[in-house]
Design an enzyme around this catalytic site. Structure first.
Site, PDB file in Angstrom:
ATOM      1  N   ARG A  29     -76.460 -34.863 -19.672  1.00 37.47           N
ATOM      2  CA  ARG A  29     -77.421 -34.054 -18.936  1.00 37.47           C
ATOM      3  C   ARG A  29     -76.699 -32.811 -18.426  1.00 37.47           C
ATOM      4  NH1 ARG A  29     -80.824 -36.154 -21.160  1.00 37.47           N
ATOM      5  NH2 ARG A  29     -82.608 -37.372 -20.423  1.00 37.47           N
ATOM      6  N   GLU A  36     -82.607 -25.917 -18.222  1.00 34.46           N
ATOM      7  CA  GLU A  36     -83.208 -25.738 -19.540  1.00 34.46           C
ATOM      8  C   GLU A  36     -84.655 -25.258 -19.430  1.00 34.46           C
ATOM      9  OE1 GLU A  36     -82.780 -29.446 -21.616  1.00 34.46           O
ATOM     10  OE2 GLU A  36     -80.606 -29.441 -21.408  1.00 34.46           O
ATOM     11  N   HIS A  80     -80.622 -28.789 -26.837  1.00 36.18           N
ATOM     12  CA  HIS A  80     -80.982 -30.163 -26.459  1.00 36.18           C
ATOM     13  C   HIS A  80     -81.639 -30.885 -27.642  1.00 36.18           C
ATOM     14  CE1 HIS A  80     -82.100 -32.842 -22.781  1.00 36.18           C
ATOM     15  NE2 HIS A  80     -81.765 -33.570 -23.833  1.00 36.18           N
TER      16      HIS A  80
END
Length: 319
Positions: free
Chosen positions: A236, A265, A283
């Site tokens: 993360r 993000e 991601h």
């Protein structure tokens, strides 16, 4: 499942796999919260209609939404992270929370090694070198060998174990850091994250997100990793102090980084994008056709299992 007795499901927002949305619509009575002009008013007026929620690890589920769903019985989340889900509130009401572990381990571990190899050997950087035409008048600088190096894994869960399996093919020496030693791993355990970083050539992050791991990788850890060390993050973005990382990369206090996740993000700092010793991916560690389909199937399986037996197939683990 009969169309007259389909459970009413609230889908919080669009999911990464359109095929899953199609399957949900065919098998359940689905309403999109994100499609409502005023979500708060919608929840106040119709929240009592829903017994299930579908969301994703990135979207999560906030307490105020759970509180607005008095008849909520099950949450099925697409992904392995659950730091954006208010699991404590759900559990306090006896709501089942399912997620999609296991099925994405291989692809996330593959991505960790793709980033590791890329940043070490300068694959993306050398691609840019060729495309710019630099090869006609210059030589691309030598890069770093991977085979035989030391790999430190932060978070020895399913994905960490899959990373370790891949590292054996590169004859890497391995160690790991967890809150406590893992009974499933025979590799050396480092109680101190700083000591693991000081020992390792590569630090691969596969630890869970959340408040407990926020900025776990800070300036002290990065300085311990040192000017020949590489950081790889498929966990993360919150796990890394992004400001400290940018400074360490810019000052060459670490050799490089491979990042699939970021703190805010989809916004990636311009200072990070400008650096040539970092590889950035959006991601996408689990974003393969095979894995996303398996994740979608587990989202559906969790719902069907709950409505059939009262328990999801893959529950989020307890504290």
């Amino acid at each position: 499942m009969s169309t007259t007795h389909r459970p009413r499901i609230l889908q919080i927002a669009r999911l990464p796999l359109p095929a899953l949305e199609t399957d949900l619509a065919e098998q359940f009575d689905v309403v999109f919260l994100s499609d409502q002009p005023d979500s708060s008013l919608f929840l106040a007026e119709r929240g009592q209609e829903f017994t299930g929620v579908v969301t994703s690890a990135s979207i999560g589920l906030k307490r105020e939404v759970i509180d607005a769903l008095p008849n909520l019985k099950v949450i099925s989340s697409f992904g392995v992270g659950f730091d954006a889900l208010d699991v404590a509130t759900a559990r306090s009401r006896g709501i089942q929370v399912g997620y999609t572990p296991g099925v994405l381990n291989d692809c996330v571990a593959d991505m960790a090694f793709a980033l590791l190899l890329d940043v070490s050997r300068g694959v993306s950087a050398s691609d840019r070198f060729v495309r710019r035409g630099d090869w006609t008048h210059a030589r691309f600088a030598p890069q770093s060998r991977v085979s035989g190096k030391r790999l430190g894994i932060v978070g020895m869960g399913r994905i960490g174990q899959a990373v370790a399996e891949r590292a054996t093919g590169f004859r890497m020496e391995m160690g790991y850091h967890n809150r406590r030693p893992s009974g499933e791993s025979s590799m050396p355990y480092f109680a101190s994250l700083v000591e693991l970083a000081r020992w390792a050539d590569y630090l691969v992050l596969t630890v869970a997100g959340g408040a407990e791991t926020r900025h776990l990788i800070d300036r002290t850890v990065l300085d311990a990793l040192g000017p020949r060390g590489f950081l790889i993050n498929v966990a993360r973005g919150s796990v890394v102090d992004e400001t400290a990382l940018i400074e360490a990369l810019a000052d060459r206090r670490i050799a490089g980084a491979g990042l699939d996740v970021f703190d805010n993000e989809p916004s990636v700092p311009a200072a990070l994008q400008a650096l040539d010793n970092v590889v950035l991916t959006p991601h996408t560690a689990s974003a393969t056709h095979e894995t996303r389909r398996a994740m979608a199937d587990l989202v559906l399986d969790n719902l069907h299992a709950f409505y059939g037996t009262g328990a999801v197939r893959a529950p989020v683990p307890g504290p």
